[in-house]
Design a protein around this motif. Structure first.
Motif, PDB file in Angstrom:
ATOM      1  N   PRO A 183       0.829  -1.218   0.000  1.00  0.00           N
ATOM      2  CA  PRO A 183       0.000   0.000   0.000  1.00  0.00           C
ATOM      3  C   PRO A 183       0.862   1.267   0.000  1.00  0.00           C
ATOM      4  O   PRO A 183       1.786   1.404   0.815  1.00  0.00           O
ATOM      5  CB  PRO A 183      -0.794  -0.119   1.315  1.00  0.00           C
ATOM      6  CG  PRO A 183      -0.803  -1.575   1.644  1.00  0.00           C
ATOM      7  CD  PRO A 183       0.513  -2.105   1.148  1.00  0.00           C
ATOM      8  N   ARG A 184       0.540   2.169  -0.892  1.00  0.00           N
ATOM      9  CA  ARG A 184       1.329   3.397  -1.016  1.00  0.00           C
ATOM     10  C   ARG A 184       1.270   4.249   0.250  1.00  0.00           C
ATOM     11  O   ARG A 184       2.232   4.951   0.578  1.00  0.00           O
ATOM     12  CB  ARG A 184       0.844   4.223  -2.206  1.00  0.00           C
ATOM     13  CG  ARG A 184       1.211   3.620  -3.548  1.00  0.00           C
ATOM     14  CD  ARG A 184       1.004   4.606  -4.663  1.00  0.00           C
ATOM     15  NE  ARG A 184       1.515   4.094  -5.937  1.00  0.00           N
ATOM     16  CZ  ARG A 184       1.619   4.807  -7.037  1.00  0.00           C
ATOM     17  NH1 ARG A 184       1.235   6.071  -7.027  1.00  0.00           N
ATOM     18  NH2 ARG A 184       2.106   4.283  -8.138  1.00  0.00           N
ATOM     19  N   GLU A 185       0.124   4.197   0.920  1.00  0.00           N
ATOM     20  CA  GLU A 185      -0.013   5.028   2.119  1.00  0.00           C
ATOM     21  C   GLU A 185       0.877   4.563   3.271  1.00  0.00           C
ATOM     22  O   GLU A 185       1.037   5.282   4.273  1.00  0.00           O
ATOM     23  CB  GLU A 185      -1.480   5.042   2.573  1.00  0.00           C
ATOM     24  CG  GLU A 185      -2.050   3.698   2.970  1.00  0.00           C
ATOM     25  CD  GLU A 185      -2.703   2.944   1.802  1.00  0.00           C
ATOM     26  OE1 GLU A 185      -3.504   2.034   2.064  1.00  0.00           O
ATOM     27  OE2 GLU A 185      -2.397   3.286   0.631  1.00  0.00           O
ATOM     28  N   ASN A 186       1.481   3.385   3.127  1.00  0.00           N
ATOM     29  CA  ASN A 186       2.369   2.877   4.185  1.00  0.00           C
ATOM     30  C   ASN A 186       3.810   3.357   4.041  1.00  0.00           C
ATOM     31  O   ASN A 186       4.640   3.076   4.906  1.00  0.00           O
ATOM     32  CB  ASN A 186       2.367   1.343   4.199  1.00  0.00           C
ATOM     33  CG  ASN A 186       1.095   0.777   4.796  1.00  0.00           C
ATOM     34  OD1 ASN A 186       0.231   1.531   5.221  1.00  0.00           O
ATOM     35  ND2 ASN A 186       0.973  -0.527   4.825  1.00  0.00           N
ATOM     36  N   ARG A 187       4.100   4.044   2.939  1.00  0.00           N
ATOM     37  CA  ARG A 187       5.470   4.502   2.693  1.00  0.00           C
ATOM     38  C   ARG A 187       5.463   5.978   2.319  1.00  0.00           C
ATOM     39  O   ARG A 187       4.739   6.405   1.418  1.00  0.00           O
ATOM     40  CB  ARG A 187       6.107   3.677   1.576  1.00  0.00           C
ATOM     41  CG  ARG A 187       7.471   4.184   1.125  1.00  0.00           C
ATOM     42  CD  ARG A 187       8.160   3.182   0.230  1.00  0.00           C
ATOM     43  NE  ARG A 187       9.375   3.722  -0.353  1.00  0.00           N
ATOM     44  CZ  ARG A 187      10.421   2.997  -0.722  1.00  0.00           C
ATOM     45  NH1 ARG A 187      10.401   1.690  -0.553  1.00  0.00           N
ATOM     46  NH2 ARG A 187      11.491   3.560  -1.245  1.00  0.00           N
ATOM     47  N   LEU A 188       6.270   6.730   3.022  1.00  0.00           N
ATOM     48  CA  LEU A 188       6.432   8.148   2.724  1.00  0.00           C
ATOM     49  C   LEU A 188       7.830   8.380   2.177  1.00  0.00           C
ATOM     50  O   LEU A 188       8.827   8.132   2.866  1.00  0.00           O
ATOM     51  CB  LEU A 188       6.207   8.986   3.991  1.00  0.00           C
ATOM     52  CG  LEU A 188       6.449  10.495   3.866  1.00  0.00           C
ATOM     53  CD1 LEU A 188       5.460  11.116   2.885  1.00  0.00           C
ATOM     54  CD2 LEU A 188       6.350  11.169   5.237  1.00  0.00           C
ATOM     55  N   ARG A 351       5.173  -0.107   7.740  1.00  0.00           N
ATOM     56  CA  ARG A 351       5.067   1.325   7.478  1.00  0.00           C
ATOM     57  C   ARG A 351       6.433   1.953   7.745  1.00  0.00           C
ATOM     58  O   ARG A 351       7.095   1.619   8.727  1.00  0.00           O
ATOM     59  CB  ARG A 351       4.025   1.993   8.376  1.00  0.00           C
ATOM     60  CG  ARG A 351       2.606   1.475   8.177  1.00  0.00           C
ATOM     61  CD  ARG A 351       1.603   2.285   8.991  1.00  0.00           C
ATOM     62  NE  ARG A 351       1.348   3.573   8.372  1.00  0.00           N
ATOM     63  CZ  ARG A 351       1.376   4.741   9.016  1.00  0.00           C
ATOM     64  NH1 ARG A 351       1.716   4.782  10.288  1.00  0.00           N
ATOM     65  NH2 ARG A 351       1.109   5.865   8.382  1.00  0.00           N
ATOM     66  N   ASP A 374       6.582   7.685  -5.763  1.00  0.00           N
ATOM     67  CA  ASP A 374       5.883   8.915  -5.390  1.00  0.00           C
ATOM     68  C   ASP A 374       6.719   9.649  -4.354  1.00  0.00           C
ATOM     69  O   ASP A 374       7.047   9.099  -3.303  1.00  0.00           O
ATOM     70  CB  ASP A 374       4.503   8.593  -4.809  1.00  0.00           C
ATOM     71  CG  ASP A 374       3.566   8.021  -5.851  1.00  0.00           C
ATOM     72  OD1 ASP A 374       3.678   8.421  -7.017  1.00  0.00           O
ATOM     73  OD2 ASP A 374       2.739   7.162  -5.502  1.00  0.00           O
ATOM     74  N   GLU A 384       6.899  16.641   7.953  1.00  0.00           N
ATOM     75  CA  GLU A 384       6.132  15.656   7.170  1.00  0.00           C
ATOM     76  C   GLU A 384       6.115  14.303   7.879  1.00  0.00           C
ATOM     77  O   GLU A 384       5.118  13.577   7.846  1.00  0.00           O
ATOM     78  CB  GLU A 384       6.729  15.511   5.775  1.00  0.00           C
ATOM     79  CG  GLU A 384       6.776  16.780   4.960  1.00  0.00           C
ATOM     80  CD  GLU A 384       5.395  17.368   4.718  1.00  0.00           C
ATOM     81  OE1 GLU A 384       4.417  16.598   4.648  1.00  0.00           O
ATOM     82  OE2 GLU A 384       5.305  18.610   4.615  1.00  0.00           O
ATOM     83  N   LYS A 387       3.587  14.312  10.711  1.00  0.00           N
ATOM     84  CA  LYS A 387       2.231  14.128  10.176  1.00  0.00           C
ATOM     85  C   LYS A 387       1.988  12.655   9.835  1.00  0.00           C
ATOM     86  O   LYS A 387       0.911  12.119  10.099  1.00  0.00           O
ATOM     87  CB  LYS A 387       2.048  14.978   8.910  1.00  0.00           C
ATOM     88  CG  LYS A 387       2.055  16.474   9.134  1.00  0.00           C
ATOM     89  CD  LYS A 387       1.944  17.175   7.782  1.00  0.00           C
ATOM     90  CE  LYS A 387       2.109  18.679   7.902  1.00  0.00           C
ATOM     91  NZ  LYS A 387       2.118  19.325   6.554  1.00  0.00           N
ATOM     92  N   PHE A 388       2.986  12.027   9.240  1.00  0.00           N
ATOM     93  CA  PHE A 388       2.854  10.625   8.807  1.00  0.00           C
ATOM     94  C   PHE A 388       2.594   9.702  10.002  1.00  0.00           C
ATOM     95  O   PHE A 388       1.705   8.858   9.970  1.00  0.00           O
ATOM     96  CB  PHE A 388       4.122  10.195   8.067  1.00  0.00           C
ATOM     97  CG  PHE A 388       4.121   8.768   7.613  1.00  0.00           C
ATOM     98  CD1 PHE A 388       3.415   8.375   6.485  1.00  0.00           C
ATOM     99  CD2 PHE A 388       4.852   7.804   8.302  1.00  0.00           C
ATOM    100  CE1 PHE A 388       3.432   7.056   6.059  1.00  0.00           C
ATOM    101  CE2 PHE A 388       4.870   6.491   7.885  1.00  0.00           C
ATOM    102  CZ  PHE A 388       4.161   6.107   6.759  1.00  0.00           C
TER     103      PHE A 388
END
Length: 390
Positions: A183-188, A351, A374, A384, A387-388
């Motif tokens: 899942p993309r939301e698990n990696r910043l 994550r 991304d 950032e 926030k994550f």
């Protein structure tokens, strides 16, 4: 089917390359005195004549193929034959390695080499080193791949795909890239253009900025952080400005048991800071279980020292493919950064944050290798990250 195919070009070049050192010649001399008759005199003469060449240079220089051939022709007629006989006797005596065999292997590769090799002699503290450097991996990969019914080359870091097709000499091919199943939301992914390890700007100011940025990022991470530097030298300089107790550090002097102990301590910690180098022991070939690694910081680009070998690679790749600086210098450094960034996310539940801490990650030539990811760009990556995790 070739897994980890990004390593294939260098592996192929290594197989074709060879080196001859003062140490090898001295050990071969002792070996020849024990098992042979006359070869030890020729080995010593070879060492003396090569040392005379090395004494004329400052650090490194190209050496002509004919120069070594002329020296070999001045030795005994049966020199190569006796090297081979001694090698056989050493093996029959139950020894794992023959130094005379190493000399013979080097000479055979030297004789077979053509214009797609670099021949370099370097001065060392205790003598010299002559390197025969293969520049084109396609010399051994092209025929195998092109004459196979089909070949699959795969890797998580096989970018840009066209570069690998060129280097490996693949004629007819299709390329395909798959999106990550995680899942993309698990990696910043953050590019932070606030510092650089660019050689012309290295110094106290940049090292202090790196230390400050690492400290701020570490304080916002909900767990362990690993920082991968371009070299041990940069690691040590940045470390001077961090007063943290108990930073786990990679060192070139560590043995296997010591490395395992460091990794064990890191994995078992709730909030630890690990310092390593790109292309080292902790950024590839290991799995860090249970999402123990929450943040990876790529603290600069691991560009190779622009010595004669790198210059030869750039010139060769420019001549063959028109992309010398990219194939021989820039892209390999980016590959190391990508490889190191992959230590954090190992399952669909993990994550983590990846921080690319060098302004050059935004440069056009460097971004090409990072296609498909991304990114956000931030001069305050710690905000950032907060926030994550929140």
């Amino acid at each position: 089917i070739i897994d980890e195919a990004h390593q294939l070009p260098n592996r192929a070049r290594e197989l074709l390359s060879a080196k001859l050192t003062t140490y090898t010649l001295k050990r071969a001399y002792k070996e020849a005195k024990e098992f042979g008759e006359y070869a030890h005199n020729d080995i010593e003469n070879l060492r003396i004549k090569l040392q005379e060449i090395a004494n004329k240079i400052e650090e490194e220089a190209y050496i002509d193929k004919k120069e070594l051939v002329a020296i070999l022709n001045s030795l005994g007629n049966d020199f190569l034959t006796e090297l081979e006989e001694i090698s056989d006797l050493v093996k029959e005596a139950g020894k794992e390695r023959s130094f005379c065999s190493s000399i013979l292997n080097f000479i055979e590769k030297w004789m077979d080499s053509d214009e797609d090799f670099a021949r370099i002699i370097k001065r060392r503290k205790e003598g010299f080193e002559i390197k025969l450097v293969s520049l084109l991996p396609s010399k051994i990969t092209s025929n195998i791949i092109n004459n196979s019914y089909a070949t699959i080359l795969m890797s998580a870091t096989l970018q840009p795909l066209e570069m690998y097709a060129d280097l490996l000499g693949i004629e007819n091919y299709d390329t395909i890239s798959f999106k990550s199943v995680f899942p993309r939301e698990n990696r910043l992914n953050i590019v932070a253009p606030i510092v650089t390890t660019k050689f012309s700007r290295r110094g106290e100011e940049q090292y202090k900025k790196y230390a400050e940025a690492i400290k701020k990022i570490f304080c916002e991470v909900n767990g362990n952080t690993a920082v991968f530097f371009p070299s041990y030298g940069v690691l040590k300089e940045v470390r001077k400005y961090l007063n943290f107790e108990g930073i786990l550090e990679e060192s070139p002097k560590l043995n296997k048991e010591q490395k395992s102990a460091i990794l064990k301590r890191f994995v078992e910690s709730e909030k630890a800071l690990l310092f390593g180098v790109q292309g080292g022991s902790f950024d590839q070939g290991i799995d860090i279980p249970n999402n123990s690694l929450k943040c990876v910081i790529i603290a600069g680009l691991a560009l190779a020292t622009p010595d004669l070998e790198i210059k030869s690679l750039i010139d060769c790749y420019n001549r063959k493919y028109g992309h010398g600086i990219e194939y021989g210098y820039i892209f390999p450094a980016i590959q190391k950064a990508i490889q190191a960034s992959g230590r954090a996310i190992r399952s669909e539940k993990d994550r983590a944050v990846i921080v690319y801490l060098d302004e050059r990650f935004l440069w056009r030539n460097y971004r090409r290798v990072l296609e498909g990811e991304d990114f956000i760009v931030s001069k305050e990556p710690w905000i950032e990250i907060r926030k994550f995790w929140n």
